[in-house]
Scaffold this motif. Sequence first.
Motif, PDB file in Angstrom:
ATOM      1  N   ARG A 109       0.827  -1.209   0.000  1.00 38.29           N
ATOM      2  CA  ARG A 109       0.000   0.000   0.000  1.00 38.29           C
ATOM      3  C   ARG A 109       0.862   1.260   0.000  1.00 38.29           C
ATOM      4  NH1 ARG A 109      -5.281   1.279   1.237  1.00 38.29           N
ATOM      5  NH2 ARG A 109      -5.620   3.380   2.051  1.00 38.29           N
ATOM      6  N   LYS A 110       1.919   1.252   0.816  1.00 41.88           N
ATOM      7  CA  LYS A 110       2.798   2.419   0.879  1.00 41.88           C
ATOM      8  C   LYS A 110       3.544   2.612  -0.457  1.00 41.88           C
ATOM      9  CE  LYS A 110       3.207   4.587   4.011  1.00 41.88           C
ATOM     10  NZ  LYS A 110       2.412   5.739   4.456  1.00 41.88           N
ATOM     11  N   TRP A 111       3.923   1.492  -1.094  1.00 42.03           N
ATOM     12  CA  TRP A 111       4.593   1.595  -2.390  1.00 42.03           C
ATOM     13  C   TRP A 111       3.662   2.208  -3.440  1.00 42.03           C
ATOM     14  CZ3 TRP A 111       7.932   2.155  -6.004  1.00 42.03           C
ATOM     15  CH2 TRP A 111       7.672   1.737  -7.311  1.00 42.03           C
ATOM     16  N   PHE A 112       2.411   1.720  -3.498  1.00 38.47           N
ATOM     17  CA  PHE A 112       1.477   2.257  -4.489  1.00 38.47           C
ATOM     18  C   PHE A 112       1.166   3.726  -4.201  1.00 38.47           C
ATOM     19  CE2 PHE A 112      -2.807   3.035  -6.192  1.00 38.47           C
ATOM     20  CZ  PHE A 112      -2.582   2.698  -7.515  1.00 38.47           C
ATOM     21  N   GLU A 113       1.098   4.072  -2.929  1.00 43.45           N
ATOM     22  CA  GLU A 113       0.860   5.462  -2.561  1.00 43.45           C
ATOM     23  C   GLU A 113       1.993   6.365  -3.054  1.00 43.45           C
ATOM     24  OE1 GLU A 113       0.952   7.904   1.594  1.00 43.45           O
ATOM     25  OE2 GLU A 113      -0.259   6.065   1.570  1.00 43.45           O
ATOM     26  N   LYS A 114       3.228   5.884  -2.914  1.00 41.12           N
ATOM     27  CA  LYS A 114       4.376   6.680  -3.373  1.00 41.12           C
ATOM     28  C   LYS A 114       4.398   6.786  -4.892  1.00 41.12           C
ATOM     29  CE  LYS A 114       9.422   6.976  -3.047  1.00 41.12           C
ATOM     30  NZ  LYS A 114      10.658   6.377  -2.494  1.00 41.12           N
ATOM     31  N   LEU A 115       4.131   5.669  -5.586  1.00 38.60           N
ATOM     32  CA  LEU A 115       4.144   5.678  -7.046  1.00 38.60           C
ATOM     33  C   LEU A 115       3.029   6.554  -7.607  1.00 38.60           C
ATOM     34  CD1 LEU A 115       5.179   4.619  -9.768  1.00 38.60           C
ATOM     35  CD2 LEU A 115       3.674   2.640  -9.487  1.00 38.60           C
ATOM     36  N   SER A 116       1.804   6.398  -7.084  1.00 33.38           N
ATOM     37  CA  SER A 116       0.684   7.197  -7.593  1.00 33.38           C
ATOM     38  C   SER A 116       0.877   8.681  -7.318  1.00 33.38           C
ATOM     39  CB  SER A 116      -0.627   6.702  -6.973  1.00 33.38           C
ATOM     40  OG  SER A 116      -0.576   6.778  -5.557  1.00 33.38           O
ATOM     41  N   THR A 117       1.469   9.035  -6.176  1.00 33.30           N
ATOM     42  CA  THR A 117       1.754  10.440  -5.882  1.00 33.30           C
ATOM     43  C   THR A 117       2.721  11.028  -6.899  1.00 33.30           C
ATOM     44  OG1 THR A 117       1.395  10.051  -3.517  1.00 33.30           O
ATOM     45  CG2 THR A 117       2.596  12.041  -4.134  1.00 33.30           C
ATOM     46  N   ALA A 118       3.756  10.244  -7.256  1.00 34.99           N
ATOM     47  CA  ALA A 118       4.721  10.716  -8.248  1.00 34.99           C
ATOM     48  C   ALA A 118       4.078  10.882  -9.615  1.00 34.99           C
ATOM     49  CB  ALA A 118       5.893   9.736  -8.326  1.00 34.99           C
ATOM     50  N   LEU A 119       3.230   9.928 -10.015  1.00 31.72           N
ATOM     51  CA  LEU A 119       2.578  10.011 -11.325  1.00 31.72           C
ATOM     52  C   LEU A 119       1.603  11.180 -11.397  1.00 31.72           C
ATOM     53  CD1 LEU A 119       1.893   6.211 -12.005  1.00 31.72           C
ATOM     54  CD2 LEU A 119       3.582   7.670 -13.131  1.00 31.72           C
ATOM     55  N   ILE A 120       0.855  11.405 -10.320  1.00 33.81           N
ATOM     56  CA  ILE A 120      -0.093  12.525 -10.308  1.00 33.81           C
ATOM     57  C   ILE A 120       0.643  13.857 -10.353  1.00 33.81           C
ATOM     58  CG2 ILE A 120      -1.826  13.690  -8.874  1.00 33.81           C
ATOM     59  CD1 ILE A 120      -2.749  10.882  -7.985  1.00 33.81           C
ATOM     60  N   SER A 121       1.785  13.930  -9.671  1.00 37.60           N
ATOM     61  CA  SER A 121       2.583  15.162  -9.717  1.00 37.60           C
ATOM     62  C   SER A 121       3.139  15.419 -11.119  1.00 37.60           C
ATOM     63  CB  SER A 121       3.732  15.086  -8.710  1.00 37.60           C
ATOM     64  OG  SER A 121       4.704  14.117  -9.110  1.00 37.60           O
ATOM     65  N   TYR A 122       3.291  14.351 -11.912  1.00 34.09           N
ATOM     66  CA  TYR A 122       3.793  14.483 -13.277  1.00 34.09           C
ATOM     67  C   TYR A 122       2.699  14.941 -14.243  1.00 34.09           C
ATOM     68  CZ  TYR A 122       6.448  13.302 -17.502  1.00 34.09           C
ATOM     69  OH  TYR A 122       7.100  13.354 -18.718  1.00 34.09           O
TER      70      TYR A 122
END
Length: 391
Positions: free
Chosen positions: A29-42
């Motif tokens: 869950r923490k990994w997906f949270e970090k990845l999705s945050t990075a993608l949304i910021s992009y």
Amino acid sequence: MELPPGMPNAENKVCKLLKSLYGLKQASRKWFEKLSTALISYGFTQGNSDCSLFIKKSTTSFMALLVYVDDVLLASDSLQEIQLLKEFLHDQFTIKDLGPLKYFLGLEIARSKAGISICQRKYALDILQDTGIIGAKPAAFPMETNLKLTANDSDLYEDPSAYRKLIGRLLYLTLTRPDLAYSVQVLSQFLAKPAVSHYQAAVRVLRYLKATPGQGLFFLASSEMQLKAFSDSDWAGCIDTRRSVTGFAVFLGNSLILWKSKKQLTISRSSAEAEYRALAATTYEVQWLNYALQDLQIHHSQPTLMYTDSKSAMSIASNPVQHERTKHIQIDCHLVREKLQQNLIKLFYIPSRLQLADILTKPLDSLPFHHTLRKMNILNIHVHLEGGVGV
């Protein structure tokens, strides 16, 4: 966890956790949270139909990104945008670029001017090798038409864990093999106490798999953007519970994109009721597909053409007066009628001999079985490439 060896004064001390460790329950869950945050910021937006789908659209390009744990699929009409995104992800996570899509999570993808083929040939051959069926005689279809399996069989199989492992592997194989969906659905009902007859039926599936290891889905390059769904039911098909089996297949143009074979949760009092419950289940999936198309920026305003071989089910859907016979299935009734009124679906009658979802509700003989597969664009490209004749 233990403190590192050689650490002085290690007694009565603990480690402060700075980030989630691999293997913990919350790690994924923490990994997906970090990845999705990075993608949304992009600049990506997360899909409403599937939280693992991310979309980025601009005036000049379109990108779709699909995530499975730490594996990512990327599709775009701009090579420059793909390169920029890969550079961004590499700076954030140190990625490994595997190049054009050819193999992903056991799926083998081949592309040509005619279309895209997806199969699991290597995975299927591994199953045959591990089970020792690689030298067995091939079978023309996966399950005998007159076979009736029951959970009350007293001749139990000696190694139930091996049976469960085999069915689990076959379940993953149905990702690209609708021709196995019904057989595996039936065999998966006996995981608690598998009998010898159940294992023999599973061996028959493996013998069919040997004849067609490279069979899979084929998506035509040129196809109309029209959703079509085939809905069917086998009334009281389970001899133990007398529950019916729902089967449906959904096409985008001529390409099969969604299917299911599943035993219904409740007992139906008539074949019309069983067919109507199958219609309701198909309608759920059609609604979700419309959401997915919206996420992918695909405009699909026309209603989904839904085909059933039950005139009684069509009558229930279009006639709100039949209260006495349908009052116990009101939720399904209201759902299908509502989607009909909203113009999401449009019902049509189709004869049973033309019903493509038949292959998902009952075992078929060789001739109708292979005829249905051809209609569904289920092909074995390896046979055609080797100059053989496909069935």
